[in-house]
Motif scaffolding. Structure first.
Motif, PDB file in Angstrom:
ATOM      1  N   VAL A  26       3.613  -0.019  -5.838  1.00 54.14           N
ATOM      2  CA  VAL A  26       3.856  -1.042  -6.861  1.00 54.14           C
ATOM      3  C   VAL A  26       4.113  -0.328  -8.186  1.00 54.14           C
ATOM      4  CG1 VAL A  26       2.830  -2.973  -8.122  1.00 54.14           C
ATOM      5  CG2 VAL A  26       2.415  -2.724  -5.674  1.00 54.14           C
ATOM      6  N   GLY A  61     -24.697   5.222  -2.190  1.00 53.33           N
ATOM      7  CA  GLY A  61     -23.636   4.745  -1.284  1.00 53.33           C
ATOM      8  C   GLY A  61     -23.310   3.274  -1.450  1.00 53.33           C
ATOM      9  N   GLN A  62     -22.967   2.851  -2.683  1.00 51.65           N
ATOM     10  CA  GLN A  62     -22.801   1.416  -2.919  1.00 51.65           C
ATOM     11  C   GLN A  62     -21.364   0.971  -3.202  1.00 51.65           C
ATOM     12  OE1 GLN A  62     -26.467  -0.024  -5.355  1.00 51.65           O
ATOM     13  NE2 GLN A  62     -26.218   2.114  -5.849  1.00 51.65           N
ATOM     14  N   GLY A  63     -20.486   1.919  -3.578  1.00 52.04           N
ATOM     15  CA  GLY A  63     -19.170   1.549  -4.105  1.00 52.04           C
ATOM     16  C   GLY A  63     -18.329   0.682  -3.194  1.00 52.04           C
ATOM     17  N   MET A  64     -18.110   1.141  -1.975  1.00 55.67           N
ATOM     18  CA  MET A  64     -17.273   0.363  -1.069  1.00 55.67           C
ATOM     19  C   MET A  64     -17.964  -0.955  -0.717  1.00 55.67           C
ATOM     20  SD  MET A  64     -16.110   1.201   2.786  1.00 55.67           S
ATOM     21  CE  MET A  64     -17.746   0.821   3.391  1.00 55.67           C
ATOM     22  N   ASN A  65     -19.282  -0.890  -0.585  1.00 58.27           N
ATOM     23  CA  ASN A  65     -20.038  -2.099  -0.236  1.00 58.27           C
ATOM     24  C   ASN A  65     -19.815  -3.208  -1.259  1.00 58.27           C
ATOM     25  OD1 ASN A  65     -22.008  -1.583   2.193  1.00 58.27           O
ATOM     26  ND2 ASN A  65     -21.909   0.332   1.067  1.00 58.27           N
ATOM     27  N   GLN A  97     -18.770  18.176  -2.385  1.00 62.53           N
ATOM     28  CA  GLN A  97     -18.973  17.575  -1.065  1.00 62.53           C
ATOM     29  C   GLN A  97     -18.081  18.228  -0.021  1.00 62.53           C
ATOM     30  OE1 GLN A  97     -18.825  13.222  -0.675  1.00 62.53           O
ATOM     31  NE2 GLN A  97     -17.228  13.648   0.825  1.00 62.53           N
ATOM     32  N   GLU A 150       0.867  -1.190   0.000  1.00 64.40           N
ATOM     33  CA  GLU A 150       0.000   0.000   0.000  1.00 64.40           C
ATOM     34  C   GLU A 150       0.898   1.233   0.000  1.00 64.40           C
ATOM     35  OE1 GLU A 150      -3.439   1.162   0.006  1.00 64.40           O
ATOM     36  OE2 GLU A 150      -2.155   2.947  -0.067  1.00 64.40           O
ATOM     37  N   LYS A 151       0.654   2.110  -0.970  1.00 69.05           N
ATOM     38  CA  LYS A 151       1.578   3.247  -1.067  1.00 69.05           C
ATOM     39  C   LYS A 151       1.368   4.287   0.028  1.00 69.05           C
ATOM     40  CE  LYS A 151      -0.973   5.644  -4.717  1.00 69.05           C
ATOM     41  NZ  LYS A 151      -1.018   5.909  -6.133  1.00 69.05           N
ATOM     42  N   ARG A 204     -15.072   9.447   2.963  1.00 65.44           N
ATOM     43  CA  ARG A 204     -15.531   8.760   1.723  1.00 65.44           C
ATOM     44  C   ARG A 204     -16.795   7.930   1.985  1.00 65.44           C
ATOM     45  NH1 ARG A 204     -11.032   6.234  -1.877  1.00 65.44           N
ATOM     46  NH2 ARG A 204     -10.238   5.309   0.006  1.00 65.44           N
ATOM     47  N   ALA A 205     -16.723   6.595   1.790  1.00 68.10           N
ATOM     48  CA  ALA A 205     -17.948   5.800   1.944  1.00 68.10           C
ATOM     49  C   ALA A 205     -18.477   5.946   3.364  1.00 68.10           C
ATOM     50  CB  ALA A 205     -17.660   4.342   1.648  1.00 68.10           C
ATOM     51  N   LEU A 206     -19.720   6.403   3.462  1.00 68.90           N
ATOM     52  CA  LEU A 206     -20.283   6.697   4.784  1.00 68.90           C
ATOM     53  C   LEU A 206     -21.269   5.654   5.256  1.00 68.90           C
ATOM     54  CD1 LEU A 206     -21.367  10.339   5.556  1.00 68.90           C
ATOM     55  CD2 LEU A 206     -19.699   8.887   6.675  1.00 68.90           C
ATOM     56  N   ASP A 259      -6.383  -1.765  -6.271  1.00 66.95           N
ATOM     57  CA  ASP A 259      -5.628  -0.514  -6.247  1.00 66.95           C
ATOM     58  C   ASP A 259      -6.406   0.655  -6.844  1.00 66.95           C
ATOM     59  OD1 ASP A 259      -5.417  -1.868  -8.657  1.00 66.95           O
ATOM     60  OD2 ASP A 259      -3.339  -1.320  -9.035  1.00 66.95           O
ATOM     61  N   ASP A 270     -12.857  -0.677  -6.781  1.00 63.45           N
ATOM     62  CA  ASP A 270     -12.868   0.364  -7.804  1.00 63.45           C
ATOM     63  C   ASP A 270     -11.943   0.042  -8.977  1.00 63.45           C
ATOM     64  OD1 ASP A 270     -14.592   1.722  -6.136  1.00 63.45           O
ATOM     65  OD2 ASP A 270     -13.479   3.614  -6.168  1.00 63.45           O
ATOM     66  N   GLN A 313     -15.484   5.684   6.088  1.00 60.93           N
ATOM     67  CA  GLN A 313     -14.671   4.632   5.464  1.00 60.93           C
ATOM     68  C   GLN A 313     -13.319   4.478   6.167  1.00 60.93           C
ATOM     69  OE1 GLN A 313     -14.636   4.714   1.197  1.00 60.93           O
ATOM     70  NE2 GLN A 313     -12.707   3.635   1.035  1.00 60.93           N
TER      71      GLN A 313
HETATM   72  C1  LIG Z   1     -16.695  11.501  -2.238  1.00 63.51           C
HETATM   73  C2  LIG Z   1     -16.956  10.033  -2.225  1.00 63.51           C
HETATM   74  C3  LIG Z   1     -18.035   9.527  -1.512  1.00 63.51           C
HETATM   75  C4  LIG Z   1     -18.278   8.162  -1.503  1.00 63.51           C
HETATM   76  N1  LIG Z   1     -19.330   7.676  -0.789  1.00 63.51           N
HETATM   77  C5  LIG Z   1     -19.555   6.343  -0.740  1.00 63.51           C
HETATM   78  C6  LIG Z   1     -20.596   5.776   0.090  1.00 63.51           C
HETATM   79  O1  LIG Z   1     -21.321   6.488   0.786  1.00 63.51           O
HETATM   80  N2  LIG Z   1     -20.740   4.422   0.113  1.00 63.51           N
HETATM   81  C7  LIG Z   1     -19.933   3.605  -0.604  1.00 63.51           C
HETATM   82  O2  LIG Z   1     -20.093   2.366  -0.524  1.00 63.51           O
HETATM   83  N3  LIG Z   1     -18.951   4.095  -1.398  1.00 63.51           N
HETATM   84  C8  LIG Z   1     -18.736   5.437  -1.473  1.00 63.51           C
HETATM   85  N4  LIG Z   1     -17.698   5.930  -2.207  1.00 63.51           N
HETATM   86  C9  LIG Z   1     -16.879   4.999  -2.987  1.00 63.51           C
HETATM   87  C10 LIG Z   1     -15.796   4.311  -2.160  1.00 63.51           C
HETATM   88  O3  LIG Z   1     -15.021   5.261  -1.474  1.00 63.51           O
HETATM   89  C11 LIG Z   1     -14.922   3.485  -3.083  1.00 63.51           C
HETATM   90  O4  LIG Z   1     -15.760   2.639  -3.841  1.00 63.51           O
HETATM   91  C12 LIG Z   1     -13.906   2.657  -2.297  1.00 63.51           C
HETATM   92  O5  LIG Z   1     -12.939   3.467  -1.674  1.00 63.51           O
HETATM   93  C13 LIG Z   1     -13.171   1.698  -3.214  1.00 63.51           C
HETATM   94  O6  LIG Z   1     -12.257   0.958  -2.461  1.00 63.51           O
HETATM   95  P1  LIG Z   1     -11.018   0.268  -3.149  1.00 63.51           P
HETATM   96  O7  LIG Z   1     -10.256  -0.359  -2.047  1.00 63.51           O
HETATM   97  O8  LIG Z   1     -11.443  -0.531  -4.294  1.00 63.51           O
HETATM   98  O9  LIG Z   1     -10.176   1.478  -3.770  1.00 63.51           O
HETATM   99  P2  LIG Z   1      -9.470   2.686  -3.004  1.00 63.51           P
HETATM  100  O10 LIG Z   1     -10.240   3.095  -1.808  1.00 63.51           O
HETATM  101  O11 LIG Z   1      -9.183   3.705  -4.048  1.00 63.51           O
HETATM  102  O12 LIG Z   1      -8.114   2.053  -2.487  1.00 63.51           O
HETATM  103  C14 LIG Z   1      -7.074   1.720  -3.369  1.00 63.51           C
HETATM  104  C15 LIG Z   1      -5.797   1.727  -2.568  1.00 63.51           C
HETATM  105  O13 LIG Z   1      -4.743   1.301  -3.416  1.00 63.51           O
HETATM  106  C16 LIG Z   1      -3.618   2.115  -3.170  1.00 63.51           C
HETATM  107  N5  LIG Z   1      -2.805   2.113  -4.400  1.00 63.51           N
HETATM  108  C17 LIG Z   1      -3.170   2.533  -5.623  1.00 63.51           C
HETATM  109  N6  LIG Z   1      -2.175   2.334  -6.510  1.00 63.51           N
HETATM  110  C18 LIG Z   1      -1.178   1.756  -5.825  1.00 63.51           C
HETATM  111  C19 LIG Z   1       0.131   1.298  -6.197  1.00 63.51           C
HETATM  112  N7  LIG Z   1       0.577   1.388  -7.447  1.00 63.51           N
HETATM  113  N8  LIG Z   1       0.922   0.765  -5.233  1.00 63.51           N
HETATM  114  C20 LIG Z   1       0.486   0.643  -3.952  1.00 63.51           C
HETATM  115  N9  LIG Z   1      -0.739   1.065  -3.543  1.00 63.51           N
HETATM  116  C21 LIG Z   1      -1.552   1.603  -4.482  1.00 63.51           C
HETATM  117  C22 LIG Z   1      -4.182   3.484  -2.833  1.00 63.51           C
HETATM  118  O14 LIG Z   1      -3.260   4.243  -2.063  1.00 63.51           O
HETATM  119  C23 LIG Z   1      -5.435   3.122  -2.050  1.00 63.51           C
HETATM  120  O15 LIG Z   1      -5.209   3.038  -0.665  1.00 63.51           O
HETATM  121  C24 LIG Z   1     -17.435   7.290  -2.231  1.00 63.51           C
HETATM  122  C25 LIG Z   1     -16.354   7.805  -2.937  1.00 63.51           C
HETATM  123  C26 LIG Z   1     -16.104   9.150  -2.928  1.00 63.51           C
HETATM  124  C27 LIG Z   1     -14.928   9.677  -3.703  1.00 63.51           C
END
Ligand SMILES: Cc1cc2nc3c(=O)[nH]c(=O)nc-3n(C[C@H](O)[C@H](O)[C@H](O)COP(=O)(O)OP(=O)(O)OC[C@H]3O[C@@H](n4cnc5c(N)ncnc54)[C@H](O)[C@@H]3O)c2cc1C
Length: 485
Positions: A109, A275-279, A166, A18-19, A28-30, A141, A265, A85
């Motif tokens: 990475v 609010g579905q993305g993280m879920n 926001q 993790e960088k 973020r995800a609430l 990532d 993502d 989140q």
């Molecule tokens: C403003 C906002 C509001 C939101 N509200 C909601 C909500 O209410 N409910 C909900 O479910 N979702 C919500 N989301 C979406 C949710 O935040 C994302 O869907 C979720 O964070 C995705 O998780 P992830 O782990 O797939 O990706 P990320 O959270 O983006 O995590 C990826 C990780 O990989 C790391 N990384 C990337 N590239 C590299 C690399 N090359 N080397 C090492 N590490 C790396 C990053 O540092 C990061 O920590 C919201 C998003 C935003 C922006």
């Protein structure tokens, strides 16, 4: 962190690169939705999250005035949990670490290169370059996924056509209700609590919605938007986090390319509506973890790992449709016709059937997976296991969810039939936990079940009625589907 936790639970050696030096401090995800809460419950994490978050019996679709009532869902987690989140991430990271995952922060990475036998990963951090070798790499990532790009997996879809604003802020005079939501010709606005003393303001302003997402948001922009849309700024001050986000909508064409897999993502992006993305990312982690572990440990049957894409891709296609519809309803046009359309849909949502349908979608309890054609048909096949109460042979009453803490398949032998135990003993298949128990109280769909096999992620592989012809052969065949240890 969730995939890492699942792999570590199955005793797979796992390393997270993790960088970021520390968990991002931003909310973020609430909201954690019902199916995610159920999954956390399966792994014994729900109570910890409940101690931090704030339960709310509703969710929303496109910020419509009629909120979705989750209480009607057949679930012991029929509510949303408001929790930042950053907090959820900490719980998941702590769990992965406690289970033995090697978590290395501050490491970026740079490349992933796969061969027939392994993946070579180059990374940098702490002033040095390093090369690691892994059997598989999961690209969790994020939207700009380097793993997805290196795997040459197309990310099909559309760019953003608008942005929303926001801010997580302090209100000197907070609103009286926990949720404020309004849609009028000036724009769409929602206000929800984030944590003690902090509220989230999110709006789409027709005047600013073409501003690109990388342009900073100011407190003045938030205040003036609130005054125009609500006639009120609640004494907004002390912005903790302000950001702009868009409605780019894309999905990876494949979630697997050989030894590279995508989750979260990295596999799909959409407007964060409802609010579905993280879920869904967490649902993917649950789907993938045990399958990848089975592959690494050598007991996965043919096609198990590929079933990750086969099962999740259509679910997420529906998710992107759902979020696109919401975007159309609250981010496109603020004319009187749209206001009337929203009022009409809002009225329709007061009908229990309409509420149930959309609440189930947002809560993700409507997700089910296809089962093999050769299993006996049963209404529970492929469905999620809603929590049921069981009693053991010595009379103890317990929750079905307690059986999933170790991430095994669970064979519910509801007739405590010794012949079933004998089949399990003889076959020695996969990670399987045989449980002799009976229903402690009636449960929807379960009254005729003799034996059921539930997957490690809490979906029912098959259920067989006691009246089934050739019962024991059917059970034997069903257990054979699980790979040999
Ligand atoms: C403003 C906002 C509001 C939101 N509200 C909601 C909500 O209410 N409910 C909900 O479910 N979702 C919500 N989301 C979406 C949710 O935040 C994302 O869907 C979720 O964070 C995705 O998780 P992830 O782990 O797939 O990706 P990320 O959270 O983006 O995590 C990826 C990780 O990989 C790391 N990384 C990337 N590239 C590299 C690399 N090359 N080397 C090492 N590490 C790396 C990053 O540092 C990061 O920590 C919201 C998003 C935003 C922006």
């Amino acid at each position: 962190m969730m995939v890492a936790g699942e792999l570590a639970l199955a005793d797979v050696k796992v390393c997270v690169l993790e960088k970021l030096e520390a968990t991002t401090p931003y909310s973020r995800a609430l909201s954690i939705h019902p199916r995610t809460l159920e999954m956390m419950d399966l792994r014994g994490l729900k109570s910890e999250l409940l101690q931090i978050g704030m339960p709310l019996p509703t969710g929303h679709f496109a910020g419509l005035a009629t909120r979705l009532d989750f209480a009607v869902i057949d679930s012991s987690s029929n509510y949303s949990l408001f929790i930042a989140q950053s907090e959820t991430e900490k719980v998941l990271e702590q769990r992965a670490w406690a289970l033995g995952a090697d978590i290395r922060r501050g490491i970026e990475v740079l490349s992933v290169t796969q061969s027939a036998d392994c993946v070579e990963v180059t990374a940098s951090g702490a002033g040095r370059q390093m090369t690691l070798t892994a059997a598989y790499v999961v690209g969790a990532d994020g939207a700009g996924s380097m793993v997805r790009k290196q795997a040459n997996i197309p990310f099909n879809g559309t760019d953003a056509t608008m942005t929303a604003v926001q801010g997580d802020v302090v209100f000197k005079n907070p609103p009286a209700t926990s949720v404020v939501s309004s849609f009028n010709e000036q724009g769409m606005i929602m206000i929800v609590p984030v944590s003690k003393g902090l509220h989230r303001v999110v709006f789409i302003d027709p005047e600013t919605k073409t501003i690109p997402k990388d342009q900073p948001v100011t407190l003045e922009e938030l205040r003036s938007g609130m005054i125009r849309m609500l006639g009120e700024d609640y004494g907004i001050s002390e912005p903790y986090w302000m950001t702009r986000f868009g409605n780019a909508t894309r999905q990876a064409e494949r979630y697997r390319e050989g030894r590279l897999l995508l989750a979260g993502d990295a596999a799909h992006i959409h407007f964060p509506a409802g609010g579905q993305g993280m879920n869904v990312g967490l649902h993917e982690a649950m789907n993938l973890g045990w399958k990848l572990a089975a592959e690494v440990k050598g007991w996965a049957p043919e096609g198990l790992l590929d079933s990750y894409h086969a099962e999740r891709f259509p679910v997420n296609t529906a998710l992107l449709q759902n979020t696109s519809v919401q975007t159309l309803l609250f981010g496109t046009d603020f004319s009187p016709a749209t206001i009337h359309l929203r009022q009409m849909i809002s009225e329709l949502l007061q009908s229990p059937d309409a509420n149930y349908r959309l609440a189930s979608q947002i809560a993700a309890v409507d997700v089910h997976y296809d089962v093999r054609e050769d299993v006996s048909s049963h209404q529970l096949n492929g469905r999620r296991l809603a929590e049921i109460r069981l009693h053991s042979e010595n009379g103890d009453v317990f929750s079905s969810y307690e059986l999933f803490r170790e991430g095994n398949y669970v064979l519910l032998n509801l007739s405590s039939d010794e012949s079933v135990e004998e089949i399990v003993r003889k076959q020695q298949r996969g990670r399987i936990k045989n449980v002799n128990a009976a229903l402690a109280e009636p449960a929807k769909g379960w009254d005729d079940v003799h034996t059921a096999l539930v997957r490690p992620d809490g979906y029912i592989a098959w259920a067989i009625a006691g009246t089934e012809i050739d019962l024991y052969n059917r059970i034997e065949q069903g257990i054979e589907q699980i790979g040999k240890t």
